[in-house]
Design an enzyme around this catalytic site. Structure first.
Site, PDB file in Angstrom:
ATOM      1  N   GLY A 128      -3.431  -5.015   6.351  1.00 16.00           N
ATOM      2  CA  GLY A 128      -3.759  -5.115   7.848  1.00 16.00           C
ATOM      3  C   GLY A 128      -5.153  -5.228   8.343  1.00 16.00           C
ATOM      4  O   GLY A 128      -5.366  -5.588   9.392  1.00 16.00           O
ATOM      5  N   LEU A 129      -6.059  -5.282   7.122  1.00 18.92           N
ATOM      6  CA  LEU A 129      -7.611  -5.670   7.584  1.00 18.92           C
ATOM      7  C   LEU A 129      -7.445  -7.029   8.182  1.00 18.92           C
ATOM      8  O   LEU A 129      -8.207  -7.103   9.171  1.00 18.92           O
ATOM      9  CB  LEU A 129      -8.401  -5.765   6.076  1.00 18.92           C
ATOM     10  CG  LEU A 129      -9.200  -4.500   5.706  1.00 18.92           C
ATOM     11  CD1 LEU A 129      -9.652  -4.739   4.277  1.00 18.92           C
ATOM     12  CD2 LEU A 129     -10.022  -4.093   6.710  1.00 18.92           C
ATOM     13  N   LEU A 130      -6.892  -7.800   7.773  1.00 24.33           N
ATOM     14  CA  LEU A 130      -7.006  -9.418   8.366  1.00 24.33           C
ATOM     15  C   LEU A 130      -6.256  -9.507   9.385  1.00 24.33           C
ATOM     16  O   LEU A 130      -6.368 -10.658  10.159  1.00 24.33           O
ATOM     17  CB  LEU A 130      -6.464 -10.084   7.454  1.00 24.33           C
ATOM     18  CG  LEU A 130      -7.434 -10.505   5.988  1.00 24.33           C
ATOM     19  CD1 LEU A 130      -6.691 -11.268   4.865  1.00 24.33           C
ATOM     20  CD2 LEU A 130      -8.803 -11.093   6.396  1.00 24.33           C
ATOM     21  N   TYR A 155      11.499   1.087  -2.668  1.00 23.43           N
ATOM     22  CA  TYR A 155      11.144   1.000  -1.210  1.00 23.43           C
ATOM     23  C   TYR A 155      11.838   2.195  -0.345  1.00 23.43           C
ATOM     24  O   TYR A 155      13.165   1.953   0.104  1.00 23.43           O
ATOM     25  CB  TYR A 155      10.991  -0.253  -0.386  1.00 23.43           C
ATOM     26  CG  TYR A 155      10.169  -1.269  -0.717  1.00 23.43           C
ATOM     27  CD1 TYR A 155       9.066  -0.959  -1.684  1.00 23.43           C
ATOM     28  CD2 TYR A 155      10.170  -2.403  -0.527  1.00 23.43           C
ATOM     29  CE1 TYR A 155       8.075  -1.849  -2.387  1.00 23.43           C
ATOM     30  CE2 TYR A 155       9.429  -3.623  -0.968  1.00 23.43           C
ATOM     31  CZ  TYR A 155       8.458  -3.113  -1.817  1.00 23.43           C
ATOM     32  OH  TYR A 155       7.453  -4.162  -1.949  1.00 23.43           O
ATOM     33  N   GLY A 186      -7.607  -7.896  12.021  1.00 25.57           N
ATOM     34  CA  GLY A 186      -8.680  -7.974  12.915  1.00 25.57           C
ATOM     35  C   GLY A 186      -8.623  -6.879  13.942  1.00 25.57           C
ATOM     36  O   GLY A 186      -9.539  -6.465  14.838  1.00 25.57           O
ATOM     37  N   LYS A 187      -7.588  -5.866  13.700  1.00 25.88           N
ATOM     38  CA  LYS A 187      -7.383  -4.712  14.324  1.00 25.88           C
ATOM     39  C   LYS A 187      -8.152  -3.604  13.964  1.00 25.88           C
ATOM     40  O   LYS A 187      -8.269  -2.352  14.814  1.00 25.88           O
ATOM     41  CB  LYS A 187      -6.033  -4.412  14.856  1.00 25.88           C
ATOM     42  CG  LYS A 187      -5.361  -5.507  15.466  1.00 25.88           C
ATOM     43  CD  LYS A 187      -3.724  -5.383  15.589  1.00 25.88           C
ATOM     44  CE  LYS A 187      -3.203  -6.510  16.251  1.00 25.88           C
ATOM     45  NZ  LYS A 187      -1.619  -6.536  16.534  1.00 25.88           N
TER      46      LYS A 187
END
Length: 327
Positions: free
Chosen positions: A206-208, A56, A210-211
């Protein structure tokens, strides 16, 4: 925050942890002061498990955590890192010599004598069948370089192979409301074997949260731009392998299930920690506000049976055709 035992490792970890891939700048540039602010905010909110990896930001994420550990002093924070992706992904590279070098580098980056937990970082499938690799990991434990080890996996088959290894303490996998398949076989097997489960990609990149909508764009150096078709690594790590438009529609159908007063992301995290066998879930955070909001999901009450059934219905109708047979 609720604490659970991370399988055979014996570590007590918070049910909400912190994933730090994003702090390595693989999702766009992150300043050191901002990274440290996120680590502090998560810890102050009750998070006691940080997950990182030697790749990372080429160790940048580990070094940020090392700085925080020095700032913290003696504490109850458990830090897990990952190793194995610093060389071409062929089984022959998973030698004792290389594993020792990788873990020594992580120890230096983190500023610790012994790693709490080192995980093979989604290694080639053939590695799971290699006694020599797991013997080498046992040597690292005997040498005091690591306290315990686990495996971060891509598939259910890999997870089950890792669970069958007698000294594997934890398995890290993708599980979220768009990736339900591990619930059927992997989590029950982990419970039976006393192997901890670390859940990554809990918000499906990030899909979940809701943005997002059809107009959302991401930076060129964000994997949500450059890995949509698996160009750089397993596509299952980006949006959980779900086509973006399908994911958006699934989120719209899940939205009415969100408890009053909770954010969509908090709902998604609560759903995960409600699953039997889950030890901790490691959402990422790029801001102090995100870190605090993620941690607050642990305070939500368990979800009702009807809500869980609603999640399963959306998955079966929209998402399963894309992912159920792949991971």
């Amino acid at each position: 925050m609720e604490q659970r035992t991370l399988g055979r490792t014996g570590h007590r970890v918070s049910v909400i942890g912190l994933g730090t891939w994003q702090l390595g700048a693989d999702w766009g540039e992150v300043r050191e002061e901002d990274a440290l602010a996120v680590l502090r905010a998560a810890y102050e909110a009750g998070v006691r498990f940080f997950d990182t990896a030697d790749v990372y930001g080429d160790g940048r994420s580990e070094r940020f955590i090392g700085t925080f550990l020095r700032e913290l002093g003696d504490g109850d924070l458990v830090v897990a890192t990952k190793a194995g992706r610093r060389m071409p992904q062929v089984p022959e590279n998973y030698t004792l010599e290389n594993l020792r070098a990788w873990t020594d580098r992580s120890r230096e980056n983190l500023g610790v004598e012994r790693l709490d937990l080192v995980q093979l970082h989604c290694p080639p499938s053939a590695v799971y069948e290699s006694d020599a690799v797991f013997d080498a990991l046992d040597v690292l434990v005997d040498e005091g370089r690591v306290a315990g080890y686990g495996v971060s996996v891509e598939t259910r088959a890999e997870a089950l192979a890792a669970i069958a290894r007698p000294n594997v303490g934890s398995v890290q996998l993708i599980l979220n409301m768009l990736r339900l398949a591990p619930l059927e076989t992997v989590l029950p097997a982990a419970v039976e074997a006393n192997v901890g489960i670390i859940v990554r990609v809990p918000l499906a990149s990030g899909l979940l949260s809701g943005k997002y909508d059809e107009r959302t764009t991401f930076a060129e150096d964000d994997h949500r731009t450059y890995n949509r078709q698996g160009e750089a690594f397993d596509v299952g790590e980006t949006f959980s392998g779900v086509p973006f438009d399908t994911g958006l529609e699934a989120v719209r159908r899940l939205a009415p299930l969100v408890p009053a007063g909770a954010a969509m992301a908090q709902f998604a995290l609560r759903w995960i920690i409600d699953q039997p066998g889950v030890s901790t879930v490691i959402p990422g955070a790029r801001t102090v506000e995100q870190a605090r909001s993620n941690a607050a999901a642990a305070a939500l009450p368990p979800l009702s049976r009807s809500v869980r059934a609603g999640v399963e219905s959306v998955y079966e109708e929209l998402v399963a055709p894309h992912v159920a047979d792949r991971w």
